[in-house]
Design a protein around this motif. Structure first.
Motif, PDB file in Angstrom:
ATOM      1  N   VAL A   5       0.840  -1.194   0.000  1.00 33.48           N
ATOM      2  CA  VAL A   5       0.000   0.000   0.000  1.00 33.48           C
ATOM      3  C   VAL A   5       0.874   1.241   0.000  1.00 33.48           C
ATOM      4  CG1 VAL A   5      -1.821   1.258   1.191  1.00 33.48           C
ATOM      5  CG2 VAL A   5      -1.808  -1.249   1.237  1.00 33.48           C
ATOM      6  N   GLU A   6       0.749   2.002  -1.083  1.00 27.36           N
ATOM      7  CA  GLU A   6       1.525   3.239  -1.207  1.00 27.36           C
ATOM      8  C   GLU A   6       0.749   4.422  -0.666  1.00 27.36           C
ATOM      9  OE1 GLU A   6       2.257   0.949  -5.206  1.00 27.36           O
ATOM     10  OE2 GLU A   6       0.550   1.447  -3.924  1.00 27.36           O
ATOM     11  N   SER A   7       1.496   5.415  -0.223  1.00 27.93           N
ATOM     12  CA  SER A   7       0.890   6.667   0.220  1.00 27.93           C
ATOM     13  C   SER A   7       1.914   7.778   0.052  1.00 27.93           C
ATOM     14  CB  SER A   7       0.434   6.581   1.676  1.00 27.93           C
ATOM     15  OG  SER A   7       1.536   6.329   2.537  1.00 27.93           O
ATOM     16  N   GLY A   8       1.429   9.006   0.129  1.00 26.68           N
ATOM     17  CA  GLY A   8       2.330  10.149   0.101  1.00 26.68           C
ATOM     18  C   GLY A   8       2.365  10.916  -1.197  1.00 26.68           C
ATOM     19  N   GLY A   9       1.664  10.426  -2.210  1.00 24.87           N
ATOM     20  CA  GLY A   9       1.634  11.152  -3.466  1.00 24.87           C
ATOM     21  C   GLY A   9       0.819  12.436  -3.341  1.00 24.87           C
ATOM     22  N   GLY A  10       0.876  13.228  -4.402  1.00 22.90           N
ATOM     23  CA  GLY A  10       0.114  14.472  -4.390  1.00 22.90           C
ATOM     24  C   GLY A  10       0.604  15.437  -5.443  1.00 22.90           C
ATOM     25  N   LEU A  11       0.152  16.662  -5.305  1.00 25.95           N
ATOM     26  CA  LEU A  11       0.503  17.741  -6.231  1.00 25.95           C
ATOM     27  C   LEU A  11       1.545  18.639  -5.567  1.00 25.95           C
ATOM     28  CD1 LEU A  11       0.013  19.455  -8.797  1.00 25.95           C
ATOM     29  CD2 LEU A  11      -1.855  20.574  -7.547  1.00 25.95           C
ATOM     30  N   VAL A  12       2.620  18.905  -6.298  1.00 20.03           N
ATOM     31  CA  VAL A  12       3.695  19.743  -5.768  1.00 20.03           C
ATOM     32  C   VAL A  12       4.233  20.597  -6.904  1.00 20.03           C
ATOM     33  CG1 VAL A  12       5.472  18.000  -6.177  1.00 20.03           C
ATOM     34  CG2 VAL A  12       5.820  19.709  -4.385  1.00 20.03           C
ATOM     35  N   THR A  13       4.722  21.777  -6.582  1.00 17.59           N
ATOM     36  CA  THR A  13       5.328  22.622  -7.596  1.00 17.59           C
ATOM     37  C   THR A  13       6.778  22.211  -7.838  1.00 17.59           C
ATOM     38  OG1 THR A  13       5.921  24.245  -5.929  1.00 17.59           O
ATOM     39  CG2 THR A  13       3.856  24.608  -7.107  1.00 17.59           C
ATOM     40  N   ARG A  19       7.553  12.701   0.008  1.00 15.63           N
ATOM     41  CA  ARG A  19       8.042  11.431   0.530  1.00 15.63           C
ATOM     42  C   ARG A  19       6.962  10.385   0.349  1.00 15.63           C
ATOM     43  NH1 ARG A  19       8.753   8.950   6.380  1.00 15.63           N
ATOM     44  NH2 ARG A  19      10.725   7.801   6.161  1.00 15.63           N
ATOM     45  N   LEU A  20       7.274   9.374  -0.443  1.00 13.59           N
ATOM     46  CA  LEU A  20       6.364   8.261  -0.641  1.00 13.59           C
ATOM     47  C   LEU A  20       6.668   7.160   0.360  1.00 13.59           C
ATOM     48  CD1 LEU A  20       6.363   7.938  -4.543  1.00 13.59           C
ATOM     49  CD2 LEU A  20       5.003   9.447  -3.083  1.00 13.59           C
ATOM     50  N   SER A  21       5.604   6.493   0.788  1.00  7.02           N
ATOM     51  CA  SER A  21       5.738   5.354   1.693  1.00  7.02           C
ATOM     52  C   SER A  21       5.014   4.157   1.103  1.00  7.02           C
ATOM     53  CB  SER A  21       5.135   5.680   3.061  1.00  7.02           C
ATOM     54  OG  SER A  21       5.767   6.780   3.661  1.00  7.02           O
ATOM     55  N   CYS A  22       5.529   2.991   1.403  1.00  5.55           N
ATOM     56  CA  CYS A  22       4.885   1.736   1.000  1.00  5.55           C
ATOM     57  C   CYS A  22       4.981   0.782   2.180  1.00  5.55           C
ATOM     58  CB  CYS A  22       5.568   1.155  -0.225  1.00  5.55           C
ATOM     59  SG  CYS A  22       5.030  -0.526  -0.657  1.00  5.55           S
ATOM     60  N   THR A  23       3.821   0.313   2.604  1.00  2.37           N
ATOM     61  CA  THR A  23       3.775  -0.652   3.694  1.00  2.37           C
ATOM     62  C   THR A  23       3.355  -2.005   3.143  1.00  2.37           C
ATOM     63  OG1 THR A  23       3.203   1.081   5.268  1.00  2.37           O
ATOM     64  CG2 THR A  23       2.767  -1.185   5.927  1.00  2.37           C
ATOM     65  N   VAL A  92       2.434   7.936 -12.090  1.00  7.93           N
ATOM     66  CA  VAL A  92       1.944   7.082 -11.008  1.00  7.93           C
ATOM     67  C   VAL A  92       3.141   6.274 -10.514  1.00  7.93           C
ATOM     68  CG1 VAL A  92       0.376   5.246 -10.328  1.00  7.93           C
ATOM     69  CG2 VAL A  92      -0.362   6.959 -11.998  1.00  7.93           C
ATOM     70  N   TYR A  93       3.358   6.301  -9.225  1.00  8.01           N
ATOM     71  CA  TYR A  93       4.491   5.616  -8.619  1.00  8.01           C
ATOM     72  C   TYR A  93       4.004   4.335  -7.949  1.00  8.01           C
ATOM     73  CZ  TYR A  93       7.613   9.501  -9.550  1.00  8.01           C
ATOM     74  OH  TYR A  93       8.392  10.444 -10.178  1.00  8.01           O
ATOM     75  N   THR A 112       0.473   5.384  -6.502  1.00  2.71           N
ATOM     76  CA  THR A 112       0.088   6.683  -5.970  1.00  2.71           C
ATOM     77  C   THR A 112       0.520   7.756  -6.972  1.00  2.71           C
ATOM     78  OG1 THR A 112       0.229   8.153  -4.031  1.00  2.71           O
ATOM     79  CG2 THR A 112       2.238   6.971  -4.617  1.00  2.71           C
ATOM     80  N   GLN A 113      -0.368   8.686  -7.216  1.00  2.00           N
ATOM     81  CA  GLN A 113      -0.116   9.703  -8.238  1.00  2.00           C
ATOM     82  C   GLN A 113       0.778  10.810  -7.686  1.00  2.00           C
ATOM     83  OE1 GLN A 113      -1.351  10.017 -11.626  1.00  2.00           O
ATOM     84  NE2 GLN A 113       0.152  11.688 -11.639  1.00  2.00           N
ATOM     85  N   VAL A 114       1.793  11.146  -8.465  1.00  2.00           N
ATOM     86  CA  VAL A 114       2.635  12.302  -8.176  1.00  2.00           C
ATOM     87  C   VAL A 114       2.529  13.250  -9.359  1.00  2.00           C
ATOM     88  CG1 VAL A 114       4.999  13.130  -7.859  1.00  2.00           C
ATOM     89  CG2 VAL A 114       4.231  11.049  -6.695  1.00  2.00           C
ATOM     90  N   THR A 115       2.141  14.476  -9.085  1.00  2.00           N
ATOM     91  CA  THR A 115       2.016  15.483 -10.129  1.00  2.00           C
ATOM     92  C   THR A 115       2.865  16.684  -9.755  1.00  2.00           C
ATOM     93  OG1 THR A 115      -0.246  14.777 -10.617  1.00  2.00           O
ATOM     94  CG2 THR A 115       0.436  16.935 -11.439  1.00  2.00           C
ATOM     95  N   VAL A 116       3.771  17.049 -10.664  1.00  2.00           N
ATOM     96  CA  VAL A 116       4.662  18.191 -10.431  1.00  2.00           C
ATOM     97  C   VAL A 116       4.306  19.286 -11.434  1.00  2.00           C
ATOM     98  CG1 VAL A 116       7.040  18.975 -10.233  1.00  2.00           C
ATOM     99  CG2 VAL A 116       6.465  16.587  -9.699  1.00  2.00           C
ATOM    100  N   SER A 117       3.872  20.407 -10.922  1.00  2.00           N
ATOM    101  CA  SER A 117       3.484  21.507 -11.794  1.00  2.00           C
ATOM    102  C   SER A 117       4.673  22.449 -12.007  1.00  2.00           C
ATOM    103  CB  SER A 117       2.315  22.272 -11.185  1.00  2.00           C
ATOM    104  OG  SER A 117       2.698  22.860  -9.956  1.00  2.00           O
TER     105      SER A 117
END
Length: 118
Positions: A5-13, A19-23, A92-93, A112-117
């Motif tokens: 289970v991944e977490s920590g993705g999001g939108l960042v400039t 920081r992504l985590s996987c448990t 997507v990571y 988990t989606q990572v989007t860099v604007s």
């Protein structure tokens, strides 16, 4: 039942950090090489970073010096610290576990989606 289970993705400039985590559960975590892969729209999934159970790391050239992979065998977790993010890091990571004793024992998280604007 194996779960990653991944977490920590999001939108960042651009220039920011995430920081992504996987448990992991249902696997002998310490017997696995853990990896992070990513897939951008219209592109193939590619290795970002991997970390063997003995601590050997491998990074894609495009992320060397910016990303750091680490693991905590007591928490069954693997992390990806991403810094100096670029728009081309948008993807997507996915977390991956590869058992070192059985090639068939290869597992993926849902991503988990990572989007860099820019």
């Amino acid at each position: 039942q194996v779960q990653l289970v991944e977490s920590g993705g999001g939108l960042v400039t651009a220039g920011g950090s995430l920081r992504l985590s996987c448990t992991a559960s249902g696997i002998a975590f310490s017997s696995n090489t853990m990896g992070w892969y990513r897939q951008a729209p219209g592109k193939q999934r590619e290795l970002v970073a991997s970390l063997s159970r003995r601590g050997v790391t491998n990074y894609a050239d495009s992320v060397k010096g910016r990303f750091t992979i680490s693991r905590d065998n007591t928490e069954n977790a693997v992390y990806l610290q991403m810094s100096s993010l670029k728009p081309e890091d948008t993807a997507v990571y996915y977390c991956n576990a590869q058992n070192v004793y059985s090639r068939n024992a290869n597992y993926w998280g849902r991503g988990t989606q990572v989007t860099v604007s820019s």
